[in-house]
Scaffold this motif. Structure first.
Motif, PDB file in Angstrom:
ATOM      1  N   VAL A 261      -7.640 103.321 -16.560  1.00  0.00           N
ATOM      2  CA  VAL A 261      -8.570 103.908 -15.596  1.00  0.00           C
ATOM      3  C   VAL A 261      -9.162 102.839 -14.670  1.00  0.00           C
ATOM      4  N   LEU A 262      -8.888 101.579 -14.934  1.00  0.00           N
ATOM      5  CA  LEU A 262      -9.448 100.489 -14.135  1.00  0.00           C
ATOM      6  C   LEU A 262      -8.634 100.283 -12.856  1.00  0.00           C
ATOM      7  N   PRO A 263      -9.278  99.864 -11.770  1.00  0.00           N
ATOM      8  CA  PRO A 263      -8.577  99.751 -10.478  1.00  0.00           C
ATOM      9  C   PRO A 263      -7.458  98.717 -10.464  1.00  0.00           C
ATOM     10  N   GLU A 264      -7.557  97.672 -11.279  1.00  0.00           N
ATOM     11  CA  GLU A 264      -6.515  96.651 -11.287  1.00  0.00           C
ATOM     12  C   GLU A 264      -5.162  97.236 -11.692  1.00  0.00           C
ATOM     13  N   TYR A 265      -5.197  98.227 -12.569  1.00  0.00           N
ATOM     14  CA  TYR A 265      -3.945  98.810 -13.057  1.00  0.00           C
ATOM     15  C   TYR A 265      -3.313  99.700 -11.994  1.00  0.00           C
ATOM     16  N   ARG A 266      -4.140 100.372 -11.239  1.00  0.00           N
ATOM     17  CA  ARG A 266      -3.622 101.125 -10.092  1.00  0.00           C
ATOM     18  C   ARG A 266      -2.910 100.176  -9.138  1.00  0.00           C
ATOM     19  N   ASP A 267      -3.534  99.030  -8.861  1.00  0.00           N
ATOM     20  CA  ASP A 267      -2.947  98.064  -7.922  1.00  0.00           C
ATOM     21  C   ASP A 267      -1.612  97.536  -8.430  1.00  0.00           C
ATOM     22  N   TYR A 268      -1.555  97.247  -9.736  1.00  0.00           N
ATOM     23  CA  TYR A 268      -0.313  96.711 -10.284  1.00  0.00           C
ATOM     24  C   TYR A 268       0.814  97.731 -10.177  1.00  0.00           C
ATOM     25  N   PHE A 269       0.563  98.964 -10.585  1.00  0.00           N
ATOM     26  CA  PHE A 269       1.636  99.948 -10.582  1.00  0.00           C
ATOM     27  C   PHE A 269       2.009 100.384  -9.163  1.00  0.00           C
ATOM     28  N   LYS A 270       1.070 100.242  -8.243  1.00  0.00           N
ATOM     29  CA  LYS A 270       1.431 100.487  -6.850  1.00  0.00           C
ATOM     30  C   LYS A 270       2.398  99.409  -6.372  1.00  0.00           C
ATOM     31  N   TRP A 271       2.177  98.170  -6.818  1.00  0.00           N
ATOM     32  CA  TRP A 271       3.128  97.097  -6.503  1.00  0.00           C
ATOM     33  C   TRP A 271       4.496  97.414  -7.098  1.00  0.00           C
ATOM     34  N   LEU A 272       4.526  97.851  -8.353  1.00  0.00           N
ATOM     35  CA  LEU A 272       5.801  98.148  -9.009  1.00  0.00           C
ATOM     36  C   LEU A 272       6.497  99.325  -8.332  1.00  0.00           C
ATOM     37  N   ASN A 273       5.731 100.281  -7.861  1.00  0.00           N
ATOM     38  CA  ASN A 273       6.276 101.396  -7.093  1.00  0.00           C
ATOM     39  C   ASN A 273       6.971 100.872  -5.834  1.00  0.00           C
TER      40      ASN A 273
END
Length: 565
Positions: A261-273
């Protein structure tokens, strides 16, 4: 199936004492150095004839207890182990054990130890340790409290599975890239996801095929439980967070948050996307089997991975055997950016918690304990780490030195440990740790700094020299520059069986694994919407309550480890 079994067990166990549990880690600690004891190498008589003890190992594999080291253990203890393991990776073994009441003599159940405690399937070890556990007491010293179960039940039910005194000279669980890629690109600095992506994309464009097969810039193993390792945990690494499994823990307060739920994880998976959208991610990353994944790595055509060393060792040995040493991998201190600090060498302290327990139904309780007690002795530590004098090593100027052929085979033959027993029985049995020294001042582990350097492949030394390093760990933020964990690692916490934590976490884990995979593979324009929908789902599933309950558990573990019980 497992949920139905757990529900049935919960009904069967109604009325039993509720036991909370603590966690552990494999890390580094310096409070207790077992070198200061050479207490008896076994305090009880060895049986006249060997006795077979059944041993369930959650991390085990098919293996007979007849290699040279196993035979030496039997000679010293009178014990032959009948090693049992989860067939086909099944996670139903412990629930079925409890339902049937049929327990092996010794049990390494990892996180399921809480279920066994609640069911009365394992015994308390406190009195046995106090009365006849001289080696265990000497080994754990003032870290003994880390073996205790919980604040409400501060009993000891298992010996620890990890080293008491560890020193990290190797790292695992990082982004890794082929040595050949580093060499071909002129030894670039790769510290961020952007630099990592640029390296694999550049090499891929230069060499779209390797050995006549399509080059794969990045491959993951996200089709089974390893999703947690190569997908979920690599996001943690990139975010500069400590390795606490599904959790992020505030080191000052113990406040615990479900990490996705933390924003850093959104950023990481957006990079992987974005990496996937460029065609840099193996399209089979979420469908191929472990066997296929290792086969791809072994072919030399996978430029990079995001995995633990223990999961890819078979591929490394295959590459070496096939003369493709340059296609083996170098660990990278990659994070999302310069403001994030890699935690790969973090000191998590002695983990405690999980370990080998003695069943309540065994007919050989004393022998089982004496076996574990001997495994904590100096004699045992040397045998299990080094092998047999004259067969695997010799004494030179008062120190153990492995024979050259043994040293080479140990580092290039994937079957060496299983066939000889050297190193095979260190985990999950009581172990002093990689940083401990014996009564003569020599390291218990053969993996000294000099030994690791000597064991490097020629290409590894070549690449390291170009970067001005001797060891791969020299690339990473050093242990002394990172804060020390006061709770171990949360993925080793024993979650109370049938608790809200267990139920809600399973629910949100199911949601996040499915939705994050979908988001990675989606059109980039759809990513934000998919992520927002996932967050809404986990909130509806009770993640706020989960965070509160886990925070309480974490804080109780910190109290327990400080002797407040």
């Amino acid at each position: 199936m497992k949920k139905r079994l757990l529900f049935l067990l919960t009904l069967l166990l109604t009325g039993l004492v509720f036991i909370a549990a603590c966690g552990n880690d494999s890390g580094t600690t310096s409070e207790t150095d077992p070198e200061q004891t050479d207490e008896g190498e076994g305090t009880s008589e060895v049986p006249a004839e060997p006795v077979t003890l059944s041993f369930y190992n959650e991390d085990g594999e098919e293996k007979s207890f007849d290699d040279p080291v196993a035979q030496a253990i039997t000679e010293k203890t009178g014990v032959i182990l009948d090693i049992q393991y989860p067939v086909g990776g099944s996670d139903e073994t412990v629930p079925l054990m409890i339902a049937s009441g049929d327990y092996p003599d010794l049990i390494f159940a990892k996180g399921d130890i809480g279920m066994l405690i609640e069911a009365g399937g394992v015994i308390k070890l406190d009195d046995l340790i106090e009365e006849r556990g001289e080696n265990l007491k000497a080994m754990y010293g003032d870290q003994l409290d880390r073996l205790r179960n919980s604040v409400s039940d501060p009993s000891i039910y298992a010996t620890g599975a990890y080293g008491v005194f560890d020193h990290k000279l190797e790292t695992s669980g990082t982004f890794q890239i082929q040595l050949e890629v580093l060499r071909e690109l002129g030894y670039p600095e790769i510290n961020t996801l952007e630099e990592f992506e640029d390296a694999i994309e550049t090499y891929y464009e230069m060499y779209p095929e390797i050995n006549g097969q399509p080059t794969i810039p990045l491959s993951l193993q996200g089709s089974d439980w390893r999703w947690l390792i190569t997908v979920g945990d690599r996001a943690t690494v990139a975010a500069g967070h400590a390795g606490d499994g599904q959790w992020h823990i505030d080191p000052e307060t113990g406040e615990t948050t479900y990490k996705f739920v933390l924003p850093e994880y959104r950023d990481y998976f957006k990079w992987l996307n974005g990496v996937n959208a460029k065609g840099l991610l193996d399209p089979e990353s979420f469908t191929h089997t472990q066997e296929t994944y290792i086969s791809k790595l072994s072919s030399g055509r996978v430029l990079s991975i995001a995995d633990e060393d223990w999961n890819i060792n078979d591929a490394r040995f295959a590459l070496i055997e096939d003369g493709m040493e340059e296609r083996t991998f170098a660990p990278l201190p990659v994070t999302m950016g310069e403001d994030y600090v890699h935690q790969g060498l973090k000191d998590y302290g002695f983990p405690g918690g999980w370990g080998i327990a003695i069943s309540s139904t065994t007919e050989h309780q004393d022998l089982a304990f004496d076996f574990l007690e001997w495994m904590a002795s100096e004699e045992s530590q040397i045998l299990r780490n080094w092998g047999i004098e004259g067969e695997h090593y010799e004494i030179v100027d008062g120190e153990r030195v492995m024979f050259d052929e043994i040293r080479v085979r140990r580092n290039t033959d994937g079957n060496f440990s299983k066939e000889t027993g050297v190193g095979y029985y260190v985990y999950p049995f009581p172990q002093w740790g990689s940083g401990a020294v014996d009564s003569n001042g020599q390291g218990i582990s053969p993996n000294s700094r000099d030994e690791i350097i000597n064991n490097h492949l020629d290409i590894e030394n070549e690449v390291l020299a170009e970067y001005g390093m001797e060891l791969w760990v020299d690339w990473f933020p050093q242990t002394e520059d990172l804060s020390r964990s006061q709770h171990g690692q949360a993925f080793n916490f024993t979650i109370p069986s049938g608790s809200d934590i267990q139920i809600i976490q399973q629910r949100v884990d199911d949601i996040t694994e499915q939705r994050i995979t979908q988001a990675i593979l989606a059109n980039p324009a759809e990513f934000d919407g998919l992520w927002d929908a996932m967050i809404a789902e986990v909130e509806a599933a009770g993640v706020e309550q989960l965070n509160g309950d886990m925070t309480e558990l974490t804080q109780n573990i910190i109290k327990l480890w400080s002797g407040e019980y």
